[in-house]
Write an enzyme that holds these catalytic residues in place. Structure first.
Site, mmCIF file in Angstrom:
data_model
loop_
_atom_site.group_PDB
_atom_site.id
_atom_site.type_symbol
_atom_site.label_atom_id
_atom_site.label_comp_id
_atom_site.label_asym_id
_atom_site.label_seq_id
_atom_site.Cartn_x
_atom_site.Cartn_y
_atom_site.Cartn_z
ATOM 1 N N ASP A 22 0.750 -1.244 0.103
ATOM 2 C CA ASP A 22 0.122 -0.009 0.147
ATOM 3 C C ASP A 22 0.875 1.271 0.158
ATOM 4 O OD1 ASP A 22 -2.315 1.420 -0.157
ATOM 5 O OD2 ASP A 22 -2.708 1.281 2.181
ATOM 6 N N ASN A 24 1.232 3.442 -2.785
ATOM 7 C CA ASN A 24 1.754 3.746 -4.138
ATOM 8 C C ASN A 24 1.094 5.156 -4.391
ATOM 9 O OD1 ASN A 24 2.764 1.245 -4.489
ATOM 10 N ND2 ASN A 24 1.367 0.634 -5.924
ATOM 11 N N GLY A 25 0.078 5.614 -4.299
ATOM 12 C CA GLY A 25 -0.523 6.782 -4.601
ATOM 13 C C GLY A 25 0.169 8.002 -3.545
ATOM 14 N N ARG A 26 0.298 7.650 -2.297
ATOM 15 C CA ARG A 26 0.973 8.657 -1.358
ATOM 16 C C ARG A 26 2.347 8.900 -1.559
ATOM 17 N NH1 ARG A 26 -1.391 5.565 3.739
ATOM 18 N NH2 ARG A 26 -2.193 4.302 2.080
ATOM 19 N N SER A 67 -7.698 -5.549 -5.269
ATOM 20 C CA SER A 67 -8.634 -6.174 -4.433
ATOM 21 C C SER A 67 -9.898 -6.130 -5.155
ATOM 22 C CB SER A 67 -8.824 -5.450 -3.399
ATOM 23 O OG SER A 67 -9.325 -4.290 -3.475
ATOM 24 N N GLU A 69 -12.354 -4.867 -4.265
ATOM 25 C CA GLU A 69 -12.889 -3.358 -3.893
ATOM 26 C C GLU A 69 -12.082 -2.241 -4.671
ATOM 27 O OE1 GLU A 69 -11.959 -5.485 -1.435
ATOM 28 O OE2 GLU A 69 -14.147 -5.790 -1.117
ATOM 29 N N ASN A 70 -11.024 -2.495 -5.394
ATOM 30 C CA ASN A 70 -10.291 -1.615 -6.249
ATOM 31 C C ASN A 70 -11.002 -1.128 -7.434
ATOM 32 O OD1 ASN A 70 -7.057 -2.909 -5.070
ATOM 33 N ND2 ASN A 70 -8.110 -1.152 -4.461
ATOM 34 N N TRP A 71 -12.121 -1.949 -7.775
ATOM 35 C CA TRP A 71 -12.869 -1.593 -8.879
ATOM 36 C C TRP A 71 -13.387 -0.340 -8.779
ATOM 37 C CZ3 TRP A 71 -11.721 -4.238 -13.108
ATOM 38 C CH2 TRP A 71 -11.080 -5.512 -13.083
ATOM 39 N N ARG A 190 2.254 -5.217 6.048
ATOM 40 C CA ARG A 190 1.650 -4.011 5.364
ATOM 41 C C ARG A 190 2.333 -2.606 5.546
ATOM 42 N NH1 ARG A 190 -4.801 -2.747 4.883
ATOM 43 N NH2 ARG A 190 -4.357 -0.853 3.490
ATOM 44 N N SER A 198 -8.009 -4.679 5.139
ATOM 45 C CA SER A 198 -8.655 -4.574 3.855
ATOM 46 C C SER A 198 -8.990 -6.000 2.978
ATOM 47 C CB SER A 198 -7.605 -3.684 3.062
ATOM 48 O OG SER A 198 -7.326 -2.570 3.633
HETATM 49 C C1 IPE Z 1 -5.411 -2.806 -0.226
HETATM 50 O O1 IPE Z 1 -5.257 -1.521 -0.296
HETATM 51 C C2 IPE Z 1 -5.322 -3.365 -1.608
HETATM 52 C C3 IPE Z 1 -4.143 -3.556 -2.120
HETATM 53 C C4 IPE Z 1 -2.920 -3.336 -1.761
HETATM 54 C C5 IPE Z 1 -4.040 -4.206 -3.524
HETATM 55 P P1 IPE Z 1 -5.991 -0.292 -0.478
HETATM 56 O O2 IPE Z 1 -5.413 1.046 -0.942
HETATM 57 O O3 IPE Z 1 -7.246 -0.812 -1.713
HETATM 58 O O4 IPE Z 1 -6.877 -0.394 0.945
HETATM 59 P P2 IPE Z 1 -7.885 0.469 1.699
HETATM 60 O O5 IPE Z 1 -8.752 1.039 0.790
HETATM 61 O O6 IPE Z 1 -7.022 1.560 2.183
HETATM 62 O O7 IPE Z 1 -8.236 -0.333 2.744
HETATM 63 C C1 IPE Z 2 -1.407 0.273 -3.245
HETATM 64 O O1 IPE Z 2 -1.357 1.710 -3.360
HETATM 65 C C2 IPE Z 2 -1.728 -0.225 -4.553
HETATM 66 C C3 IPE Z 2 -3.184 -0.863 -4.769
HETATM 67 C C4 IPE Z 2 -4.108 -0.680 -4.051
HETATM 68 C C5 IPE Z 2 -3.376 -1.116 -6.103
HETATM 69 P P1 IPE Z 2 -2.526 2.845 -3.483
HETATM 70 O O2 IPE Z 2 -2.934 3.063 -4.808
HETATM 71 O O3 IPE Z 2 -3.594 2.264 -2.535
HETATM 72 O O4 IPE Z 2 -1.790 3.927 -2.737
HETATM 73 P P2 IPE Z 2 -2.550 4.814 -1.662
HETATM 74 O O5 IPE Z 2 -3.121 4.224 -0.419
HETATM 75 O O6 IPE Z 2 -3.567 5.738 -2.174
HETATM 76 O O7 IPE Z 2 -1.367 5.971 -1.038
HETATM 77 MG MG MG Z 3 -4.253 2.331 -0.379
#
Ligand code: IPE
Ligand code: IPE
Ligand code: MG
Length: 245
Positions: A22, A24-26, A67, A69-71, A190, A198
């Site tokens: 987790d 990557n976005g941040r 996940s 839920e990632n959809w 994590r 998650s």
């Molecule tokens: C968990 O990360 C899923 C993956 C790492 C693929 P998320 O970023 O989707 O989790 P939440 O939404 O913060 O619980």
């Molecule tokens: C994890 O990084 C990768 C996936 C869930 C695919 P995120 O994309 O959830 O990164 P944050 O949580 O927004 O920083």
């Molecule tokens: Mg995340």
């Protein structure tokens, strides 16, 4: 960094390490980059950690890549992630195969775009006999979905008279999960600091040791992995019993 110089107990290594990758976005946001660049950088971490786990003779490595839920994310991010997956498999497959790594998918990948399904099926087939390490990619994975599909398949087998309800032990049930007969994770890592599961491996992590770091996934190195394992080795895994010390 040299693994051999570290005081690891080689008779007390986790057999199976699972990682919620987790942050990557941040990571990207902090650098004023688009989120997609965080995912791209995160792909390099996967390669690093696969190599480190091979060196450490870890039997099973599971990473949570996408996940159920990632959809819910914007369509362009979802399709970028799918393309990245194909890119990763195309780039790394040959080397992983040469390193005797068996690739498995946890999750229902049949509903992914056709080019993803093709890449995945090729990777599964090519590496199916490999022995050194199992690399599980959790894609379109959800713990609840996994449990439900097991229940449905078991229900079907009961109704067809192929298994008796009284024969469904924990072991039998486990064999209907995506992880089949693999050992449960000993260590769950994590990254990026959230204190939640998650929907990851809900059944399998009943007695897994958790290790959470604020470090984001793109920043995660072999050194962090070794830190996690070192701390794991200090844990007293009682499994509900009493301490051995
Ligand atoms: C968990 O990360 C899923 C993956 C790492 C693929 P998320 O970023 O989707 O989790 P939440 O939404 O913060 O619980
Ligand atoms: C994890 O990084 C990768 C996936 C869930 C695919 P995120 O994309 O959830 O990164 P944050 O949580 O927004 O920083
Ligand atoms: Mg995340």
């Amino acid at each position: 960094m040299d693994i051999k110089n570290r005081n690891l107990e080689f008779n007390n290594m986790p057999q199976h390490i699972a990682i919620i990758m987790d942050g990557n976005g941040r990571w990207a946001k902090k650098r004023l980059l688009p989120r997609t660049m965080g995912h791209r950088e995160g792909m390099k971490s996967i390669k690093r950690i696969v190599e480190a786990c091979m060196e450490l003779k870890i039997q099973v490595l599971t990473v949570f890549a996408f996940s159920t839920e990632n959809w819910r994310r914007p369509q362009n991010e979802v399709s970028y992630l799918m393309d990245l997956l194909i890119e990763f498999l195309n780039k790394e497959l040959q080397e992983m195969h040469e390193n005797d790594i068996r690739i498995k998918i946890l999750g229902d990948f049949s509903s992914l775009p056709k080019n993803c399904v093709d890449s995945i099926e090729h990777a599964l087939q090519l590496t199916s006999e490999n022995q050194k390490m199992t690399f599980n990619l959790a894609i379109n994975y959800g713990g609840r979905t996994e449990i439900l599909q097991a229940v449905k398949r078991l229900g079907q087998e009961i109704s067809e008279g192929r298994i008796n309800t009284s024969d469904i032990s924990e072991e039998v049930f486990s064999s209907y999960l995506y992880t089949n007969t693999m050992p449960d994770p000993d260590l769950l890592i994590r990254t990026a600091g959230e204190l939640r599961l998650s929907n990851f491996l809900l059944w399998q992590i009943a007695y897994t040791e958790l290790w959470i770091t604020d470090v984001t996934w793109p920043e995660f190195t072999k050194e962090h992995l070794l830190q996690a394992i070192t701390e794991y080795q200090k844990r007293d895994r009682r499994f509900g019993g009493l301490s051995h010390q």
